[in-house]
Design an enzyme around this catalytic site. Sequence first.
Site: not given
Ligand code: GLA
Length: 377
Positions: A178-179, A182, A145, A200
């Site tokens: 890393e969502w 980048e 993460d 998420d």
């Molecule tokens: C981030 C991640 C999630 C999960 C939480 C845990 O938000 O994107 O998928 O792993 O952290 O804290």
Amino acid sequence: MKMILMALLALIIFVSPLDNGVGLTPPMGWNSWNKFGCMINEKLIMSTIDTIVSSGLAEAGYTYVNIDDCWQKSRDENGKIQPNPNSFPNGMKVMADYAHSKGLKFGLYSDAGYSTCCNLPGSLGYEEIDAKTYEEWGIDYLKYDNCNSDGSSPKIRYPVMRDALLKINRTIYYSMCEWGIEEPAKWGKEVANSWRNTGDIEDNWNSMLNIIDSNNYWAEYAGPGGWNDPDMLEVGNGGMTYEEYKVHFGLWSLVKAPLLIGCDITNMSEETFKILSNEEVIAVNQDPLGVQGKKLDSVDGKEVWGGPLANDSFVLMLLNRGESPADIEANFEKLGIKKGDYVVRDLWEKKDIGVFSESFKESVEPHSGILIKLSPK
Ligand code: GLA
């Protein structure tokens, strides 16, 4: 000349994919986060392992049992990460051994920062020591993460853990989270086996569709060994209808997403099991060609998604995002499907519908999708 050779070498090193031999098809398994958050413990994980096997989900292809955030507590005087002694009194090696004894694989979560998103110890600065610990415990999957970092680019921090994992005597599927900040699809293949492209997922129709739309943008970057990750499944968590969950699972399958179950399988309904275990839909996800299906057509919430499968076959979803029934047509030529006669099979009903050669049209209920496979006659 020497300069050119050096530049060429640098280029080859830079673009070479992470060749660790795993993730040749998208990973399948279970993860604790979507349903349980930090409410996790040894008993839950062991009964999940038992249920994956006894329910038939293992046989359907789900092999990874992954613990997300909140298993960690502290580091000892040597910097070695320690599990929370209250929730995991026997430690992670016992968990991994238990999973392995049942023919499954076992995964953990850490973070490319000083602490995780739940403020527990992260791996930044401890990459090698953590990788060695994962080797010692028998870890098979690492979700990594991006909370609480030092502010440097993920492009700098994620390869450090990749290199640490490559040094140990164990193969670990490396899942980068890393969502999408980048544009990881552009560089992820060199670093990891999959990369999240978004924030998420939430357990509702709009969140699910927003995420799959964003993920679609990066379709061409996915392939065997390196997948786009639109986040874990919400099927079975209660926020969508049966038909909406079928759309969710069908889309995740056809875009070759990791299929990580995110519900309480020890308490799942028959409908949930029916969705998660449909072997014909799973086969789309695990198709050896490994081409991510895309949104191919979209008019006023009437969409066609799909992509090629092995053996000159094709998968299509006629998706009605709208609020009333709609006729949706898949015109084969327009969608780039090779000319010919195709046996069309409904994958949810597991029934052949007939032979079609130019187009396939059906009335689709609101918030639902028809998932079909075209096989050359
Ligand atoms: C981030 C991640 C999630 C999960 C939480 C845990 O938000 O994107 O998928 O792993 O952290 O804290």
